[in-house]
Design a protein around this motif. Structure first.
Motif, short mmCIF file in Angstrom:
data_model
loop_
_atom_site.label_atom_id
_atom_site.label_comp_id
_atom_site.label_asym_id
_atom_site.label_seq_id
_atom_site.Cartn_x
_atom_site.Cartn_y
_atom_site.Cartn_z
N GLN A 117 5.52 0.62 -24.90
CA GLN A 117 6.23 0.32 -26.15
C GLN A 117 7.61 -0.26 -25.87
O GLN A 117 8.34 0.25 -25.03
CB GLN A 117 6.38 1.63 -26.95
N THR A 118 7.98 -1.33 -26.59
CA THR A 118 9.36 -1.80 -26.57
C THR A 118 10.10 -1.22 -27.76
O THR A 118 9.54 -1.07 -28.85
CB THR A 118 9.45 -3.34 -26.64
N LEU A 119 11.36 -0.88 -27.55
CA LEU A 119 12.21 -0.34 -28.62
C LEU A 119 13.54 -1.08 -28.59
O LEU A 119 14.35 -0.89 -27.69
CB LEU A 119 12.44 1.16 -28.44
N VAL B 273 11.00 5.78 -18.85
CA VAL B 273 11.94 4.98 -19.63
C VAL B 273 12.56 3.93 -18.73
O VAL B 273 13.10 4.25 -17.67
CB VAL B 273 13.03 5.87 -20.26
N VAL B 274 12.46 2.67 -19.15
CA VAL B 274 13.09 1.58 -18.41
C VAL B 274 13.99 0.81 -19.37
O VAL B 274 13.83 0.90 -20.59
CB VAL B 274 12.04 0.64 -17.78
N ALA C 200 8.30 3.43 -22.04
CA ALA C 200 9.12 2.92 -23.15
C ALA C 200 10.22 2.03 -22.59
O ALA C 200 10.99 2.45 -21.73
CB ALA C 200 9.73 4.09 -23.93
N LEU C 201 10.25 0.80 -23.07
CA LEU C 201 11.34 -0.11 -22.73
C LEU C 201 12.39 0.02 -23.82
O LEU C 201 12.17 -0.41 -24.96
CB LEU C 201 10.81 -1.55 -22.64
N VAL C 202 13.51 0.65 -23.53
CA VAL C 202 14.58 0.85 -24.50
C VAL C 202 15.69 -0.16 -24.22
O VAL C 202 16.24 -0.17 -23.12
CB VAL C 202 15.13 2.30 -24.43
#
Length: 727
Positions: A386-388, A440-441, A413-415
């Motif tokens: 998921q991208t955020l 998380v990246v 999750a790409l934050v």
């Protein structure tokens, strides 16, 4: 010319502009001035009699908030360049210093207009029983109520501050509002200067006891002035003024930061103490108070704006009263797509049936949330990526990702920490995800990740199926109620592979090779767009139909604009729906005679990005090449961000985009503004304004085609005919 004439007839006649050098910078409009023109269109909706009264008030507040952000980011950046002696011109040929002069003039005019519009609306609100009562008209009962309110709800929060050699001038935060006071001690006549910051934690407008069915309010600053003696006992008020500051809110982060999150946390603290770049203050302020404030905030004369009227217009949103539905837009409940209902809410089953495109806010964003919540709870789901970029404070999407990670699923999750003004929220979300066990990246230091992708890997029998979601807007359930955006759901294998390669690029810097139905920036989108425009130009030169329809928020990338000019000169008919910033000059002989541009500003914020190319068949056409994107055609999006440009192949989805969404936007009259070659806009006219076509009304009344099935085809055909083109 009416909008119907403009959209359903041959292109308007191009005009000669012999004094314009179409080979030089003058072929572009200035980005900043174009943005100010957009914000004026927002403000002018506050004068639109077809908009409900309190929604008009909301437009005033939005225009003020927009202008605040413009100053704290764009003007702050130009100011820094100008102070550093940077004279490199923008694409339109203006240096930073030249732009600042023009911005200041337009922005001051805009702020003056905000006051005029607010005063008009205030009179209309009084007729509807919504009153802002000045101090001089408060009754004895009002004063008694305010006394109790002040002591119980306000006084404990206040920090009255003397200003003298022992009490240095206090820090006023960004968007901070304060009263400056000149006081005299009764006992010996000694003078005192003081500041009273107006706490942002308390509503700007205080509801007074209702009377005769009226909604009555007092301003917080009036309440404070009424009770000066309780904050400064023994002193009397000799003079006062209000002022509000804006500070530089841009962020700089060291490229080699060892811990990106920690570096952003430090940078956010620096932002709160950024330099003041603009101050508004009451007109006719006492000279000694004005001098004190200007000196202590180290302001130049041009950075001070004196206003006769309300300081902090953005706070007017507090007077948009939910309990007055008669003065608001008629309520609208977003639809649940019929296909999802047919499958008892099972998103995977609905997507398996065929690709599905949802049009928010007309179709509920809850379907995106349901997609991820269902994935989190499905034992057959193995992985979620998921991208955020932006999401809500208590995001159900982040909650679903945490639930999936805690359940043992592989969650990545790409934050994006560089989402302007949402950096702090995104840091909190990333910490929460890490605690739940998600990977998380944070993407790239040099590029923002603005792409909107979800990828769910599910075991079905003896194979793995990837379900993908590509969006044009953020994973934000709150803004999804007022932004128009597209959600494309598919289990197409090629798009699933493409999504996986993009996530590998984001998490491991593995540059994707062999993308099948997807282009990404900064690697591919700009060359792809230019190639598609050149292809249309080739069709035109071969005598084939050649047409392009584009919809987005902003168009300023110089190379893309030049490609549009070349396509126009080759005979390609180009229609652009650009909500905000637009750098292209339409309708000029020898340059852009085949280009027309409109902007839609209305009930919903137009946010979806769409590009349709006739592909040798004109538009609308089943043979068209159709794309949705997370990217506007701006330098930052195409050259310095990770974005997606997704080609849609499903016939129903293509028909929905071309024959329904784009056709309605092109047909819109009620909310449209037409761009002239000189950069000014005009609104369509009609002898019967109530019958002007409104695309937002149309979408509220007509389901999206791919979420409904073939039952919606009649609507599309009818609309295409309205547009004057074959279905």
């Amino acid at each position: 010319m009416t909008a119907a004439d403009f959209l359903n007839s041959p292109f308007p006649s191009a005009i000669e502009m012999s004094d314009l050098d179409t080979t030089g910078p003058a072929r572009f409009f200035n980005r900043e001035l174009s943005w100010l023109a957009f914000n004026r269109r927002v403000l002018e909706e506050a004068e639109n009699s077809h908009v409900p009264l309190l929604e008009r008030l909301r437009f005033v507040s939005i225009s003020a908030n927009n202008l605040d952000e413009f100053y704290t980011v764009r003007v702050a950046g130009l100011r820094e360049l100008a102070h550093a002696g940077q004279n490199k011109p923008a694409a339109d040929g203006l240096t930073p210093a030249e732009q600042l002069v023009l911005i200041d003039k337009d922005a001051r005019d805009l702020m003056h207009s905000q006051q005029i519009v607010w005063n008009k609306l205030r009179r209309e609100m009084e007729k509807e029983g919504i009153l802002l009562i000045p101090r001089s008209r408060l009754t004895r009962a009002d004063l008694k109520f305010l006394e109790e309110f002040f002591l119980s709800q306000v006084f404990p929060v206040l920090s009255p501050l003397a200003v003298d050699p022992a009490h240095p001038f206090p820090f006023i935060p960004n968007t901070g509002l304060a009263l400056a006071l000149s006081l005299r001690r009764v006992s010996d006549g000694r003078l005192l200067k003081a500041l009273l910051p107006i706490p942002a934690q308390i509503n700007r407008f205080i509801a007074l006891p209702a009377r005769e069915g009226q909604d009555r309010f007092a301003a917080l600053e009036d309440l404070l002035l009424l009770h000066i003696n309780q904050m400064f006992p023994g002193y009397e008020l000799k003079g006062s003024c209000q002022f509000r500051v804006l500070r530089d809110s841009d962020l700089e982060v060291e490229e080699e930061a060892e811990d990106l999150v920690r570096e952003f946390e430090v940078a956010l603290k620096r932002r709160r103490r950024g330099e003041v770049i603009r101050m508004k203050m009451s007109a006719n302020a006492p000279a000694d108070l004005k001098r004190l404030i200007v000196e202590q905030l180290h302001l130049e004369e041009g950075e001070v704006i004196e206003l006769k009227g309300m300081i902090g217009v953005v706070d007017l949103k507090e007077l948009v009263l939910d309990h007055r539905p008669d003065l608001l837009w008629q309520s609208f409940t977003p639809r649940v797509p019929e296909r999802v209902q047919d499958h008892d809410g099972d998103m995977f089953a609905a997507i398996r049936q065929k690709d599905m495109l949802l049009h928010h806010p007309y179709e509920t964003f809850d379907m995106v949330v349901r997609f991820l919540q269902q994935a989190a709870r499905d034992p057959n789901v193995l992985a979620i990526k998921q991208t955020l970029y932006r999401t809500s404070k208590n995001s159900p999407i982040v909650g679903a990702l945490c639930e999936a990670a805690e359940d043992g699923k592989s969650v990545t999750a790409l934050v994006e920490l560089k989402a302007r003004f949402d950096e702090a929220a995104n840091i909190r979300q990333s910490r929460m995800l890490e605690r739940a066990g998600a990977h998380v990246v944070y993407g790239f230091m040099n590029y923002k990740t603005h792409a909107k992708i979800s990828s769910v890997v599910r075991r079905e029998g003896n194979r793995l199926v990837t379900y993908s979601h590509y969006g044009t807007g953020n994973y934000h359930p709150i803004t999804a109620k007022i932004y128009t955006d597209l959600s494309f759901f598919t289990c197409d294998e090629a798009l699933g592979r493409d999504a996986t390669k993009v996530f590998n690029y984001l998490s491991g810097y593995a540059q994707p090779e062999g993308l099948e139905n997807l282009s990404i920036s900064p690697l591919m989108i700009k060359p792809k767009i230019i190639a598609l425009l050149e292809r249309e130009a080739d069709f035109a030169q071969q005598g084939k139909p050649a047409e392009v329809w584009v919809k987005m928020n902003a168009l300023i990338e110089p190379d893309v604009i030049d490609a549009l000019y070349k396509a126009s000169q080759a005979g390609v008919k180009i229609t652009l729906v650009i909500r905000g910033i637009c750098g292209i000059r339409p309708g000029i002989k020898g340059l852009s005679e085949n280009i027309r541009v409109k902007s839609i500003v209305g009930r919903y914020l137009e946010h979806s990005r769409i590009a349709c190319f006739g592909n040798g068949h004109g538009l609308p056409s089943k043979q068209a090449k159709v794309f949705i994107s997370s990217a506007d055609w701006m330098s930052r999006n195409l050259n310095r961000r990770v974005e997606t440009f997704v080609e849609c192949f499903n016939p129903t989805v293509k028909e929905q985009i071309v024959g329904q969404i784009m056709a309605a936007n092109l047909r819109d009259e009620a909310q449209s503004w037409i761009l002239r070659p000189d950069g000014s806009f005009y609104r369509p006219t009609s002898n019967d304004p109530d019958r002007m076509f409104n695309c937002h009304d149309y979408f509220m009344k007509n389901p999206s085609l791919s979420g409904r099935g073939s039952a919606g085809a009649k609507d599309v055909i009818q609309l295409a005919n309205l547009h004057g083109a074959p279905a």
